[in-house]
Design a protein around this motif. Structure first.
Motif, PDB file in Angstrom:
ATOM      1  N   ALA A  77      47.010  54.060  59.378  1.00 47.46           N
ATOM      2  CA  ALA A  77      47.694  52.629  59.198  1.00 47.46           C
ATOM      3  C   ALA A  77      47.434  52.118  60.342  1.00 47.46           C
ATOM      4  O   ALA A  77      47.488  50.667  60.632  1.00 47.46           O
ATOM      5  CB  ALA A  77      48.998  52.697  58.596  1.00 47.46           C
ATOM      6  N   LEU A  78      47.603  52.686  61.687  1.00 48.20           N
ATOM      7  CA  LEU A  78      47.721  51.918  62.781  1.00 48.20           C
ATOM      8  C   LEU A  78      46.324  51.385  63.263  1.00 48.20           C
ATOM      9  O   LEU A  78      46.100  50.152  63.519  1.00 48.20           O
ATOM     10  CB  LEU A  78      48.137  52.947  63.834  1.00 48.20           C
ATOM     11  N   VAL A  79      45.183  52.079  62.974  1.00 44.86           N
ATOM     12  CA  VAL A  79      43.854  51.733  63.363  1.00 44.86           C
ATOM     13  C   VAL A  79      43.602  50.703  62.365  1.00 44.86           C
ATOM     14  O   VAL A  79      42.843  49.690  62.831  1.00 44.86           O
ATOM     15  CB  VAL A  79      43.042  53.040  63.380  1.00 44.86           C
ATOM     16  N   TYR A  80      43.585  51.138  61.246  1.00 39.49           N
ATOM     17  CA  TYR A  80      42.923  49.933  60.036  1.00 39.49           C
ATOM     18  C   TYR A  80      43.798  48.786  60.129  1.00 39.49           C
ATOM     19  O   TYR A  80      42.822  47.771  60.020  1.00 39.49           O
ATOM     20  CB  TYR A  80      43.188  50.571  58.784  1.00 39.49           C
ATOM     21  N   SER A  81      44.921  48.630  60.122  1.00 36.34           N
ATOM     22  CA  SER A  81      45.645  47.269  60.208  1.00 36.34           C
ATOM     23  C   SER A  81      45.464  46.606  61.586  1.00 36.34           C
ATOM     24  O   SER A  81      45.398  45.349  61.722  1.00 36.34           O
ATOM     25  CB  SER A  81      47.234  47.736  60.246  1.00 36.34           C
ATOM     26  N   SER A  82      45.002  47.332  62.603  1.00 41.05           N
ATOM     27  CA  SER A  82      44.735  46.592  63.888  1.00 41.05           C
ATOM     28  C   SER A  82      43.240  45.813  63.662  1.00 41.05           C
ATOM     29  O   SER A  82      42.880  44.897  64.459  1.00 41.05           O
ATOM     30  CB  SER A  82      44.363  47.597  65.160  1.00 41.05           C
ATOM     31  N   ALA A  83      42.419  46.482  62.724  1.00 41.30           N
ATOM     32  CA  ALA A  83      41.026  45.940  62.523  1.00 41.30           C
ATOM     33  C   ALA A  83      40.969  45.096  61.464  1.00 41.30           C
ATOM     34  O   ALA A  83      40.131  44.523  61.116  1.00 41.30           O
ATOM     35  CB  ALA A  83      40.140  47.147  62.233  1.00 41.30           C
ATOM     36  N   GLY A  84      42.197  44.837  60.669  1.00 40.72           N
ATOM     37  CA  GLY A  84      42.325  43.929  59.648  1.00 40.72           C
ATOM     38  C   GLY A  84      42.070  44.394  58.303  1.00 40.72           C
ATOM     39  O   GLY A  84      42.021  43.948  57.366  1.00 40.72           O
ATOM     40  N   PHE A  85      42.296  45.926  58.080  1.00 40.17           N
ATOM     41  CA  PHE A  85      42.206  46.521  56.649  1.00 40.17           C
ATOM     42  C   PHE A  85      43.583  47.262  56.285  1.00 40.17           C
ATOM     43  O   PHE A  85      44.456  47.397  57.172  1.00 40.17           O
ATOM     44  CB  PHE A  85      41.299  47.608  56.892  1.00 40.17           C
ATOM     45  N   GLY A  86      43.447  47.970  55.335  1.00 32.25           N
ATOM     46  CA  GLY A  86      44.451  48.449  54.732  1.00 32.25           C
ATOM     47  C   GLY A  86      44.612  49.929  54.963  1.00 32.25           C
ATOM     48  O   GLY A  86      45.857  50.535  54.930  1.00 32.25           O
ATOM     49  N   GLY A  87      43.391  50.499  55.000  1.00 30.00           N
ATOM     50  CA  GLY A  87      43.282  52.064  54.813  1.00 30.00           C
ATOM     51  C   GLY A  87      43.095  52.744  53.955  1.00 30.00           C
ATOM     52  O   GLY A  87      43.202  53.919  53.784  1.00 30.00           O
ATOM     53  N   GLY A  88      43.012  51.965  52.612  1.00 24.84           N
ATOM     54  CA  GLY A  88      42.999  52.884  51.481  1.00 24.84           C
ATOM     55  C   GLY A  88      42.051  53.867  51.376  1.00 24.84           C
ATOM     56  O   GLY A  88      42.078  54.904  50.499  1.00 24.84           O
ATOM     57  N   SER A  89      40.924  53.633  51.912  1.00 22.70           N
ATOM     58  CA  SER A  89      39.745  54.563  51.756  1.00 22.70           C
ATOM     59  C   SER A  89      39.966  55.875  52.268  1.00 22.70           C
ATOM     60  O   SER A  89      39.766  57.129  51.806  1.00 22.70           O
ATOM     61  CB  SER A  89      38.384  53.907  52.296  1.00 22.70           C
ATOM     62  N   THR A  90      40.632  56.134  53.518  1.00 18.64           N
ATOM     63  CA  THR A  90      41.074  56.895  54.240  1.00 18.64           C
ATOM     64  C   THR A  90      42.249  57.633  53.490  1.00 18.64           C
ATOM     65  O   THR A  90      42.440  58.871  53.534  1.00 18.64           O
ATOM     66  CB  THR A  90      41.391  56.890  55.624  1.00 18.64           C
ATOM     67  N   TYR A  91      43.111  56.902  53.159  1.00 20.56           N
ATOM     68  CA  TYR A  91      44.462  57.443  52.468  1.00 20.56           C
ATOM     69  C   TYR A  91      43.723  58.348  51.172  1.00 20.56           C
ATOM     70  O   TYR A  91      44.210  59.544  51.046  1.00 20.56           O
ATOM     71  CB  TYR A  91      45.362  56.305  51.906  1.00 20.56           C
ATOM     72  N   THR A  92      42.939  57.846  50.291  1.00 22.81           N
ATOM     73  CA  THR A  92      42.396  58.375  49.224  1.00 22.81           C
ATOM     74  C   THR A  92      41.596  59.677  49.565  1.00 22.81           C
ATOM     75  O   THR A  92      41.831  60.759  49.044  1.00 22.81           O
ATOM     76  CB  THR A  92      41.534  57.455  48.421  1.00 22.81           C
ATOM     77  N   ALA A  93      40.919  59.641  50.677  1.00 26.62           N
ATOM     78  CA  ALA A  93      40.271  60.642  51.143  1.00 26.62           C
ATOM     79  C   ALA A  93      40.897  61.831  51.643  1.00 26.62           C
ATOM     80  O   ALA A  93      40.993  62.969  51.258  1.00 26.62           O
ATOM     81  CB  ALA A  93      38.933  60.585  52.122  1.00 26.62           C
ATOM     82  N   LEU A  94      41.793  61.518  52.205  1.00 28.74           N
ATOM     83  CA  LEU A  94      43.070  62.634  52.774  1.00 28.74           C
ATOM     84  C   LEU A  94      43.866  63.281  51.431  1.00 28.74           C
ATOM     85  O   LEU A  94      43.940  64.551  51.517  1.00 28.74           O
ATOM     86  CB  LEU A  94      43.884  61.777  53.720  1.00 28.74           C
TER      87      LEU A  94
END
Length: 287
Positions: A17-34
């Motif tokens: 969430a920290l990295v994706y939000s800094s780059a303007g994304f939500g992070g859903g792809s990594t959450y799903t993979a995890l």
């Protein structure tokens, strides 16, 4: 044992969430993979990922909206095309044997697109010296070009609206199927097509993720016919530590949104995001 032995996944959600939000994304792809790697039921994990997406990206959308940085006239065709297709994608039933390979493939493609889009973004932000003097030395040519362009404005506007709505529909369907917001696809495509400058693309991608996450979440819930209470029960059954995921992404997302890439450049954060997405896709492909 702390968090039922799932401290590591909560920590990874916070970092994502920290990295994706800094780059303007939500992070859903990594959450799903995890969640897939943690053997969470594939019927439940897209809803968890999309809910986390909403918690993260809503802060970015609010920031862009309050600063009046969302290009609404250009964003509307994209989101209008994506919303119904994201709902349809979320409502389509997929077996785990189909879901995981589809997710793996989409993540690998998204990672490559993000890496390619960065070079295009960099070239867009630095026009060559040969391009600049032409407009300065021959303003009459620019004026003539503007007059010619205005005569065909309506045609290109209509064509652009159709193209954007079609793009939004396709990406919305894919996002709904795999339980993500779709911003990791939209952003590099917009950079590659020189849709606008980086700030407009970041704001539009955040809005795109927000509406697709909401539409996909509704579609996922309707697919199983679960009420809100039943969804909570499924969360508790298959991922009893889910409240900690929400808390971690909310905190990580707020920090990332407020920092807005202050500790690293935007391109560096996008490279990190691309590597994370690509690595997650490759890892899922080896399952």
């Amino acid at each position: 044992m702390l968090l039922g032995g799932k401290f590591w996944i909560v920590a990874w959600f916070f970092l994502a969430a920290l990295v994706y939000s800094s780059a303007g994304f939500g992070g859903g792809s990594t959450y799903t993979a995890l969640l897939v790697l943690n053997d969470v039921d594939h019927r439940v994990l897209p809803m968890l990922s999309l809910a986390c997406n909403l918690l993260v990206v809503s802060g970015a959308c609010l920031r862009f909206a309050t600063k009046r940085q969302i290009p609404w006239s250009r964003s509307v065709p994209l989101v209008a095309g994506s919303i119904p297709l994201a709902w349809i994608g979320g409502s389509l039933p997929l077996d785990r044997e189909v879901f995981v390979p589809l997710l793996s493939g989409t993540l690998m493609v998204a990672g490559v697109l993000l890496l390619i889009g960065q070079s295009k973004e960099r070239s867009n932000e630095k026009p060559s010296r040969e391009q600049r003097p032409e407009a300065e030395k021959h303003p009459e040519k620019v004026s003539l070009a503007n007059q010619t362009g205005s005569s065909s404005m309506n045609f290109w506007y209509r064509s652009g609206v159709i193209w954007q709505a079609s793009l939004g529909a396709g990406l919305g369907l894919l996002a709904g199927l795999v339980g993500i917001g779709g911003g990791i696809f939209l952003s590099p495509v917009l950079h590659l097509t020189r849709w606008s400058h980086a700030r407009d693309i970041a704001a539009t991608s955040s809005l795109f993720i927000l509406v697709n996450s909401l539409a996909g979440l509704i579609g996922q819930a309707s697919k199983h016919g679960w009420s809100v209470g039943e969804i909570m029960t499924e969360f508790q059954t298959h991922a009893p530590w889910w409240p900690w995921l929400f808390v971690s992404v909310l905190i990580g997302g707020q920090i990332g949104n407020r920092a807005a890439a202050s500790w690293l450049s935007h391109l560096t954060l996008r490279r990190i995001t691309a590597v994370i997405v690509l690595a997650a896709g490759i890892r899922l492909g080896w399952m």
